[in-house]
Design a protein around this motif. Structure first.
Motif, PDB file in Angstrom:
ATOM      1  N   ALA A 160       9.932  10.778   6.595  1.00  0.00           N
ATOM      2  CA  ALA A 160       9.730   9.331   6.561  1.00  0.00           C
ATOM      3  C   ALA A 160       9.974   8.786   5.169  1.00  0.00           C
ATOM      4  O   ALA A 160      10.541   7.691   5.010  1.00  0.00           O
ATOM      5  CB  ALA A 160       8.318   8.986   7.029  1.00  0.00           C
ATOM      6  N   LYS A 161       9.574   9.517   4.132  1.00  0.00           N
ATOM      7  CA  LYS A 161       9.813   9.086   2.762  1.00  0.00           C
ATOM      8  C   LYS A 161      11.312   8.973   2.490  1.00  0.00           C
ATOM      9  O   LYS A 161      11.789   7.976   1.923  1.00  0.00           O
ATOM     10  CB  LYS A 161       9.179  10.069   1.784  1.00  0.00           C
ATOM     11  N   THR A 162      12.056   9.993   2.909  1.00  0.00           N
ATOM     12  CA  THR A 162      13.507   9.970   2.713  1.00  0.00           C
ATOM     13  C   THR A 162      14.142   8.831   3.500  1.00  0.00           C
ATOM     14  O   THR A 162      15.028   8.122   2.997  1.00  0.00           O
ATOM     15  CB  THR A 162      14.111  11.319   3.157  1.00  0.00           C
TER      16      THR A 162
ATOM     17  N   PHE B 189       7.559   0.188   8.768  1.00  0.00           N
ATOM     18  CA  PHE B 189       7.090   1.293   9.600  1.00  0.00           C
ATOM     19  C   PHE B 189       7.347   2.631   8.919  1.00  0.00           C
ATOM     20  O   PHE B 189       6.481   3.517   8.890  1.00  0.00           O
ATOM     21  CB  PHE B 189       7.787   1.251  10.956  1.00  0.00           C
ATOM     22  N   ALA B 190       8.541   2.783   8.338  1.00  0.00           N
ATOM     23  CA  ALA B 190       8.851   4.026   7.629  1.00  0.00           C
ATOM     24  C   ALA B 190       7.947   4.202   6.412  1.00  0.00           C
ATOM     25  O   ALA B 190       7.485   5.308   6.113  1.00  0.00           O
ATOM     26  CB  ALA B 190      10.322   4.038   7.214  1.00  0.00           C
ATOM     27  N   LEU B 191       7.675   3.107   5.695  1.00  0.00           N
ATOM     28  CA  LEU B 191       6.790   3.186   4.538  1.00  0.00           C
ATOM     29  C   LEU B 191       5.389   3.621   4.938  1.00  0.00           C
ATOM     30  O   LEU B 191       4.741   4.401   4.237  1.00  0.00           O
ATOM     31  CB  LEU B 191       6.732   1.832   3.826  1.00  0.00           C
ATOM     32  N   ALA B 192       4.903   3.111   6.060  1.00  0.00           N
ATOM     33  CA  ALA B 192       3.550   3.439   6.503  1.00  0.00           C
ATOM     34  C   ALA B 192       3.396   4.922   6.795  1.00  0.00           C
ATOM     35  O   ALA B 192       2.295   5.471   6.698  1.00  0.00           O
ATOM     36  CB  ALA B 192       3.193   2.619   7.741  1.00  0.00           C
ATOM     37  N   ARG B 193       4.491   5.582   7.121  1.00  0.00           N
ATOM     38  CA  ARG B 193       4.448   7.012   7.443  1.00  0.00           C
ATOM     39  C   ARG B 193       4.871   7.907   6.284  1.00  0.00           C
ATOM     40  O   ARG B 193       4.740   9.136   6.360  1.00  0.00           O
ATOM     41  CB  ARG B 193       5.353   7.285   8.649  1.00  0.00           C
ATOM     42  N   SER B 194       5.371   7.309   5.223  1.00  0.00           N
ATOM     43  CA  SER B 194       5.969   8.101   4.149  1.00  0.00           C
ATOM     44  C   SER B 194       4.961   8.889   3.324  1.00  0.00           C
ATOM     45  O   SER B 194       5.327   9.854   2.655  1.00  0.00           O
ATOM     46  CB  SER B 194       6.792   7.199   3.226  1.00  0.00           C
ATOM     47  N   GLY B 195       3.678   8.496   3.368  1.00  0.00           N
ATOM     48  CA  GLY B 195       2.679   9.218   2.593  1.00  0.00           C
ATOM     49  C   GLY B 195       2.363  10.595   3.143  1.00  0.00           C
ATOM     50  O   GLY B 195       1.866  11.464   2.413  1.00  0.00           O
TER      51      GLY B 195
ATOM     52  N   ASP C   2      11.738  -0.984  -6.064  1.00  0.00           N
ATOM     53  CA  ASP C   2      11.940  -1.243  -4.636  1.00  0.00           C
ATOM     54  C   ASP C   2      10.791  -2.075  -4.068  1.00  0.00           C
ATOM     55  O   ASP C   2      11.010  -2.988  -3.266  1.00  0.00           O
ATOM     56  CB  ASP C   2      12.039   0.075  -3.869  1.00  0.00           C
ATOM     57  N   ARG C   3       9.552  -1.767  -4.488  1.00  0.00           N
ATOM     58  CA  ARG C   3       8.422  -2.538  -3.992  1.00  0.00           C
ATOM     59  C   ARG C   3       8.559  -4.009  -4.387  1.00  0.00           C
ATOM     60  O   ARG C   3       8.321  -4.911  -3.573  1.00  0.00           O
ATOM     61  CB  ARG C   3       7.111  -1.972  -4.539  1.00  0.00           C
ATOM     62  N   THR C   4       8.942  -4.251  -5.633  1.00  0.00           N
ATOM     63  CA  THR C   4       9.113  -5.627  -6.104  1.00  0.00           C
ATOM     64  C   THR C   4      10.164  -6.348  -5.275  1.00  0.00           C
ATOM     65  O   THR C   4       9.963  -7.493  -4.839  1.00  0.00           O
ATOM     66  CB  THR C   4       9.501  -5.643  -7.581  1.00  0.00           C
ATOM     67  N   TRP C   5      11.285  -5.671  -5.036  1.00  0.00           N
ATOM     68  CA  TRP C   5      12.356  -6.298  -4.248  1.00  0.00           C
ATOM     69  C   TRP C   5      11.886  -6.578  -2.827  1.00  0.00           C
ATOM     70  O   TRP C   5      12.152  -7.657  -2.280  1.00  0.00           O
ATOM     71  CB  TRP C   5      13.597  -5.403  -4.209  1.00  0.00           C
ATOM     72  N   LEU C   6      11.185  -5.629  -2.215  1.00  0.00           N
ATOM     73  CA  LEU C   6      10.719  -5.818  -0.841  1.00  0.00           C
ATOM     74  C   LEU C   6       9.742  -6.980  -0.731  1.00  0.00           C
ATOM     75  O   LEU C   6       9.800  -7.767   0.217  1.00  0.00           O
ATOM     76  CB  LEU C   6      10.065  -4.536  -0.330  1.00  0.00           C
ATOM     77  N   LEU C   7       8.854  -7.102  -1.705  1.00  0.00           N
ATOM     78  CA  LEU C   7       7.906  -8.217  -1.680  1.00  0.00           C
ATOM     79  C   LEU C   7       8.621  -9.552  -1.875  1.00  0.00           C
ATOM     80  O   LEU C   7       8.259 -10.563  -1.260  1.00  0.00           O
ATOM     81  CB  LEU C   7       6.827  -8.019  -2.743  1.00  0.00           C
TER      82      LEU C   7
ATOM     83  N   SER D 112       0.802  -1.223   0.000  1.00  0.00           N
ATOM     84  CA  SER D 112       0.000   0.000   0.000  1.00  0.00           C
ATOM     85  C   SER D 112       0.834   1.272   0.000  1.00  0.00           C
ATOM     86  O   SER D 112       0.273   2.370  -0.126  1.00  0.00           O
ATOM     87  CB  SER D 112      -0.939   0.016   1.209  1.00  0.00           C
ATOM     88  N   ALA D 113       2.150   1.152   0.133  1.00  0.00           N
ATOM     89  CA  ALA D 113       2.993   2.348   0.161  1.00  0.00           C
ATOM     90  C   ALA D 113       2.904   3.088  -1.167  1.00  0.00           C
ATOM     91  O   ALA D 113       3.066   2.483  -2.234  1.00  0.00           O
ATOM     92  CB  ALA D 113       4.439   1.966   0.465  1.00  0.00           C
ATOM     93  N   ILE D 114       2.650   4.385  -1.111  1.00  0.00           N
ATOM     94  CA  ILE D 114       2.484   5.159  -2.344  1.00  0.00           C
ATOM     95  C   ILE D 114       3.749   5.921  -2.721  1.00  0.00           C
ATOM     96  O   ILE D 114       3.945   6.245  -3.893  1.00  0.00           O
ATOM     97  CB  ILE D 114       1.298   6.142  -2.220  1.00  0.00           C
TER      98      ILE D 114
END
Length: 298
Positions: free
Chosen positions: A274-276, A263-269, A152-157, A144-146
């Motif tokens: 947090a995005k950085t 946790f950082a991704l959840a706050r990055s929006g 990066d999303r592909t690698w994380l998954l 759900s991270a926007i």
């Protein structure tokens, strides 16, 4: 804004309405933390802790855990019993706690000593503790991270899937025990009275003791936030068991670090910082930044 998904009002607005319901003076409230929970310091030595939407049972359990641990000789933050607990506003539970003034984070030795006592407890019979779920909500945070590059999303998954498989292959005969679930030095504080006091009880559960040992261990092995002597004092205080020598250590360490990325991704929006920070943490996990790493608190 302190707004959480599923909630139509901010944490400050929840606090204001809850304070009215509980007849609590919330004028001049100061934000202590805006993390997975919003925490405010209020006048008269009260701390308000605002949970996620639909977490009423978790809040109830925190109150029970505080009483149970205190009865068993492990000092924790104490609820203010003169206020209705929990107070619910917009499906978010608000719990009220006594302020711990003038405190410092625990030393590694103090943390190790407390965890040794905690892990020796027999789980309570008055109320059930949940099983620790290390992957709970993590995949959803990544998907759900926007504010994230698709590569990066592909690698994380893919990393999530790899770690889940490696975790499932670990020796499942390890005996479970009562664990804190977020055992770092900031969640065991030492006031001027000298009695270490446990905070943040929402993740107290039943699971492998290694989950409580791994956080300080990665501080040592991957971040070098503590010295050799400090880490050895933690091991000695715990009873001599060094989790970094356990064959499954790297699996748990990698899962823990992936959770910190989540946790950082959840706050990055809603937070540029947090995005950085999320981008930096992902680069570290992908091997683009050499260890020891430096991650900023969020």
């Amino acid at each position: 804004m302190n707004r959480r998904p599923g909630s139509q009002i901010t944490a400050a607005e929840v606090l204001s309405r809850a304070a009215t319901l509980g007849n609590v003076d919330a004028r001049g409230a100061v934000t202590i933390r805006d993390g997975s929970h919003a925490i405010f310091e209020l006048p008269n030595g009260i701390v308000a802790r605002i949970g996620k939407p639909h977490s009423y049972r978790t809040a109830q359990r925190e109150l029970c855990i505080s009483q149970w641990l205190n009865r068993n000789g492990i000092k924790t933050v104490e609820a203010v019993n003169s206020i209705p607990q929990p107070t619910v506003v917009d499906e978010r539970p608000v719990t009220w706690w006594a302020l711990i003034p003038d405190h410092r984070p625990s030393t590694p030795e103090e943390l190790g000593r407390m965890l040794r006592r905690l892990h020796a407890l027999t789980p309570p019979i008055e109320f059930p503790l949940p099983s620790y779920m290390p992957f709970d909500g993590l995949r959803e945070s990544i998907e759900s991270a926007i504010m994230i590059e698709e590569d990066d999303r592909t690698w994380l998954l893919e990393q999530y899937a790899r770690l889940h498989q490696r975790y499932d292959e670990l020796d499942d005969s390890l005996p479970p025990c009562v664990i804190h679930g977020d055992a770092w030095q900031g969640n065991l504080v030492v006031p001027t009275s000298g009695d270490p006091t446990v905070l943040d009880l929402d993740k107290v559960s039943v699971g492998w003791r290694e989950w409580d040992l791994v956080q300080l261990a990665v501080d040592y092995t991957d971040f070098r936030r503590i010295t050799d002597d400090q880490y050895q004092s933690f091991v000695d205080a715990y009873g001599g068991y060094d989790v970094t020598r356990w064959p499954g250590y790297r699996v748990l360490a990698d899962i823990q670090e992936l959770r910190w990325v989540g946790f950082a991704l959840a706050r990055s929006g809603t937070s540029q910082a947090a995005k950085t920070e999320a981008a930096h943490r992902i680069a570290c996990l992908r091997g683009l930044v050499p260890k020891p790493w430096t991650w900023q608190a969020l």
